[in-house]
Each structure stands twice: as C-alpha cells, then as structure tokens.
Write a protein that holds these residues in place. Sequence first.
Motif, PDB file in Angstrom:
ATOM      1  N   TYR A  42      25.359  38.138  33.607  1.00 52.37           N
ATOM      2  CA  TYR A  42      25.447  38.334  35.062  1.00 52.37           C
ATOM      3  C   TYR A  42      26.907  38.202  35.470  1.00 52.37           C
ATOM      4  N   ASN A  43      27.373  39.189  36.244  1.00 55.15           N
ATOM      5  CA  ASN A  43      28.744  39.166  36.751  1.00 55.15           C
ATOM      6  C   ASN A  43      28.727  39.545  38.226  1.00 55.15           C
ATOM      7  N   LEU A  44      29.393  38.721  39.043  1.00 53.79           N
ATOM      8  CA  LEU A  44      29.477  38.964  40.483  1.00 53.79           C
ATOM      9  C   LEU A  44      30.943  38.908  40.893  1.00 53.79           C
ATOM     10  N   ARG A  45      31.350  39.886  41.694  1.00 55.14           N
ATOM     11  CA  ARG A  45      32.712  39.893  42.220  1.00 55.14           C
ATOM     12  C   ARG A  45      32.673  40.157  43.723  1.00 55.14           C
ATOM     13  N   ALA A  46      33.565  39.470  44.455  1.00 52.85           N
ATOM     14  CA  ALA A  46      33.617  39.629  45.907  1.00 52.85           C
ATOM     15  C   ALA A  46      35.066  39.568  46.352  1.00 52.85           C
ATOM     16  N   ASP A  47      35.392  40.371  47.381  1.00 53.05           N
ATOM     17  CA  ASP A  47      36.762  40.365  47.902  1.00 53.05           C
ATOM     18  C   ASP A  47      37.069  39.083  48.665  1.00 53.05           C
ATOM     19  N   MET A  48      36.045  38.510  49.296  1.00 53.88           N
ATOM     20  CA  MET A  48      36.278  37.322  50.133  1.00 53.88           C
ATOM     21  C   MET A  48      35.095  36.371  50.022  1.00 53.88           C
ATOM     22  N   ILE A  49      35.387  35.077  50.102  1.00 55.87           N
ATOM     23  CA  ILE A  49      34.368  34.042  50.071  1.00 55.87           C
ATOM     24  C   ILE A  49      34.674  33.036  51.176  1.00 55.87           C
TER      25      ILE A  49
ATOM     26  N   LYS B  28      29.315  32.424  51.872  1.00 53.92           N
ATOM     27  CA  LYS B  28      29.137  33.805  52.310  1.00 53.92           C
ATOM     28  C   LYS B  28      30.155  34.685  51.590  1.00 53.92           C
ATOM     29  N   LEU B  29      29.667  35.726  50.913  1.00 48.57           N
ATOM     30  CA  LEU B  29      30.521  36.655  50.180  1.00 48.57           C
ATOM     31  C   LEU B  29      30.548  37.997  50.894  1.00 48.57           C
ATOM     32  N   ARG B  30      31.689  38.699  50.810  1.00 50.06           N
ATOM     33  CA  ARG B  30      31.845  40.012  51.442  1.00 50.06           C
ATOM     34  C   ARG B  30      32.358  41.014  50.405  1.00 50.06           C
ATOM     35  N   ASN B  31      31.877  42.262  50.569  1.00 46.11           N
ATOM     36  CA  ASN B  31      32.206  43.347  49.630  1.00 46.11           C
ATOM     37  C   ASN B  31      31.882  42.912  48.203  1.00 46.11           C
ATOM     38  N   VAL B  32      30.589  42.762  47.959  1.00 44.79           N
ATOM     39  CA  VAL B  32      30.109  42.164  46.717  1.00 44.79           C
ATOM     40  C   VAL B  32      29.662  43.248  45.747  1.00 44.79           C
TER      41      VAL B  32
ATOM     42  N   PRO C 199      19.060  43.925  27.993  1.00 45.96           N
ATOM     43  CA  PRO C 199      18.898  44.675  26.735  1.00 45.96           C
ATOM     44  C   PRO C 199      18.936  46.183  26.931  1.00 45.96           C
ATOM     45  N   LEU C 200      18.518  46.664  28.126  1.00 47.67           N
ATOM     46  CA  LEU C 200      18.458  48.102  28.383  1.00 47.67           C
ATOM     47  C   LEU C 200      19.735  48.642  29.000  1.00 47.67           C
ATOM     48  N   GLY C 201      20.709  47.789  29.207  1.00 50.62           N
ATOM     49  CA  GLY C 201      21.958  48.272  29.779  1.00 50.62           C
ATOM     50  C   GLY C 201      22.391  47.452  30.983  1.00 50.62           C
ATOM     51  N   GLU C 202      23.244  48.050  31.776  1.00 47.93           N
ATOM     52  CA  GLU C 202      23.846  47.349  32.907  1.00 47.93           C
ATOM     53  C   GLU C 202      23.377  47.970  34.217  1.00 47.93           C
ATOM     54  N   GLN C 203      23.012  47.091  35.171  1.00 47.43           N
ATOM     55  CA  GLN C 203      22.595  47.547  36.495  1.00 47.43           C
ATOM     56  C   GLN C 203      23.620  47.073  37.525  1.00 47.43           C
ATOM     57  N   LEU C 204      24.093  48.007  38.344  1.00 43.49           N
ATOM     58  CA  LEU C 204      25.126  47.711  39.336  1.00 43.49           C
ATOM     59  C   LEU C 204      24.524  47.718  40.730  1.00 43.49           C
ATOM     60  N   GLU C 205      24.842  46.681  41.505  1.00 50.65           N
ATOM     61  CA  GLU C 205      24.411  46.580  42.893  1.00 50.65           C
ATOM     62  C   GLU C 205      25.627  46.273  43.760  1.00 50.65           C
ATOM     63  N   GLN C 206      25.609  46.805  44.978  1.00 45.67           N
ATOM     64  CA  GLN C 206      26.685  46.546  45.934  1.00 45.67           C
ATOM     65  C   GLN C 206      26.086  46.049  47.250  1.00 45.67           C
ATOM     66  N   HIS C 207      26.729  45.018  47.822  1.00 45.37           N
ATOM     67  CA  HIS C 207      26.251  44.424  49.067  1.00 45.37           C
ATOM     68  C   HIS C 207      27.450  44.174  49.977  1.00 45.37           C
ATOM     69  N   PRO C 208      27.308  44.505  51.262  1.00 43.98           N
ATOM     70  CA  PRO C 208      28.410  44.191  52.182  1.00 43.98           C
ATOM     71  C   PRO C 208      28.582  42.693  52.384  1.00 43.98           C
TER      72      PRO C 208
END
Length: 361
Positions: free
Chosen positions: A189-196, A206-210, A217-226
């Motif tokens: 699991y990897n999470l990145r955010a511009d601001m915390i 509270k995270l922004r631009n996440v 096992p089946l690969g990588e799933q990418l999600e984006q949240h404001p």
Amino acid sequence: MKKLDWYILRQVLMAFITCMLIFTVIAVAVDSSEKTDDFVKSGLTGKQIIQQYYIAFVPYIWGMLYPLFVFIGVIYSTSRMAMRTEIIAILATGTTYNRWLRTYLAGGTFFAVVLWFAAAYYIPKANDLRASFQARYIDSPSPEEIKKPKAYYMRTDSNTYIGLKFFDTASKMGNSFFLNRIKGRDLVYNLRADMIQWDSASRKWKLRNVQVRNVGPLGEQLEQHPEMLVDLHLQPGDLRRDQYLKDKLTTSELNRYIAAEELRGNEGVNTLKVEKYRRTSTCYSVILLTLIGAILAGRKTRGGSGLHLALGIVISVVFIMFDRFSTVFSVKGNFPPMLAAWVPNILFTLLAVYLYRKAPK
C-alpha cells in the motif's frame, strides 16, 4: 525511633537544608548572570521572570543536585558530631555500630522516597514551565533556522511508515506526505498527498490531492481523491522535536511515550530510557551516599570537618563522572540504558562495602 535517632536525623536535616539553600543561591546567581542579555531582550519584568522561569528553575536544580545535597549534609553533620566526640560516646553506651548506622539508613530512605515522588510527578511539571520559557525567550531559533525545511520520517505501527518534507507546528500543516504499508518484505500500500493538515474536529489527518496505490497479486490499483481523512495514530505534538521532552514528562507519561517511540522505530529512545531508569537509580544513590557519608565522617580525624568535606567532594566528582560517561556510552553507543543508569551505583556499592569493613566499630 529513639530520642538519639531523632537527634541525629535533625542534625542531618538541618545541614541538608542549609546546603540546599546555599547551592540554590549560587546556582540562581550564576544562571542569572549568564542569561542577563536574554532577560533584557525578552522585555519581561523581574517579577515575570521569577514567576515564569526561576520558580521552575529552582526545583530543576534541586532534582539534579539532590543526592549531592544529602551527601554533603550527612558528611558535615556527622563530622561535627565526630569532632565533638559524640559518636564515641554513643558507641560507648553499648549502641552497636550497625544500630548507629541504621539511623542513617532510615534517614536516607526518607530522602530517597521524597526524591522519587518529586522526580516522578512534581519536578517534570516545573521543567515544563522552565522549558517553555527557555524555548520562547532563550533558545528561540533564528529566522534562517525557521525557514529551513525539516523532513520527518517515522514508523507509526509495526508495518506502516510515513514521511513528509515540512511541518508547521503552528498551523499543524505539512506537505509532500507519503505513507507506505509493508507486508513481509513487499510494499502492499502506497499513499501520497500534496498536503496534510490536522483536523481537530475528527481527531484525524486531512489529506489533499491524494493518490492511493494498492499492490496485490493481480497487479496495482490506482485511486485518486481530492480529500481524505486518515487515522495515523499520531498527534501533531509527536512531530515536534522537543529537546526538553524527557524532563517534562511524568514517569507514567514517559513510559507510554517510550512504548510509542519504540513502535514507531524512532531514534533517541535510549536517551528516554536512561532518564526513566535514572529516576529510580538516583533514589538508590541517595541511600548509598548517605551510608558512605556516615561511614567516612563517623571517624574522628586530625583534619576535622575540612578533611571529611574534601573527601566528600572528591567522591561526588568521581560519582558524577561515572554517571556522565555511562550516559554518553548509552546515548551515542550500544550500552544498555538500564546498565548506564545503574553502573555508578554498582561501583559505589562496592566502595560502600569496602569502607564499612574498614571502619572502626
């Protein structure tokens, strides 16, 4: 406790109080002369400086030099009794040497219990006030240091690691945040955010631009949240690097903080552990130095009280040197913190046994 016991303990207590007051006046005079410029720059009145700083500085000095006060008080009072041949008269009445020494053991235990409660609860509260004053008016960083960005990296639990490039303790806001969760040796699991930013209402971050990546096992799933709220098991105060923290925490708070820091894998835990063990070992030092002082000063010598005090000062210096060396080896090296706190006591226990066997009874 008989009348003779109370007489001896009263002599020791009076010498202890006198020694404590003399050293306190000297310490305040030296400290005020060193910080005169800082006091002037602060713009505070003399009354405010006393209320905000010296009312907490005095307990700090007492806690740091308490064993020395007891040691010198015992040596001075016992030496005076020896010079007046009172100890010879006490032993001549049939009182055994061990029975006479038991009075000092009781007195040392009383002083040790007082120190234990003070070090566990009251002195940390005074240190909190003193540290706040020093951080604001004496050790305040320069504008260049304030502008310099600081990176924070730590472990929040057994398999979660976080980091951010900058964090403002005033606004409780940071940027360039990341969170990695490990399973075994794999990143899952990897999470990145511009601001915390800390959300005081929800007690979460509270995270922004996440951007969130779940690796399976089946690969990588990418999600984006404001925006996103996350619980990091972390408070804003945990990101503040406080050099006075170990002195400000009560013993129960210090134990909890050490457990949290070990879970996060942060550096500097040995410093906290040494402080934890020293709060107990110092109480034993009080009892030990009381007995050593009584054994040393209980013999009538030609040098009088001056010789006894000189020996006491030499022993105090050697004790402090051993204490400092063991602390440095633990903080900077791999020396066990518990052993670092207790090494001086172990060595001086051997000295006490040697002096006891050699003492005329």
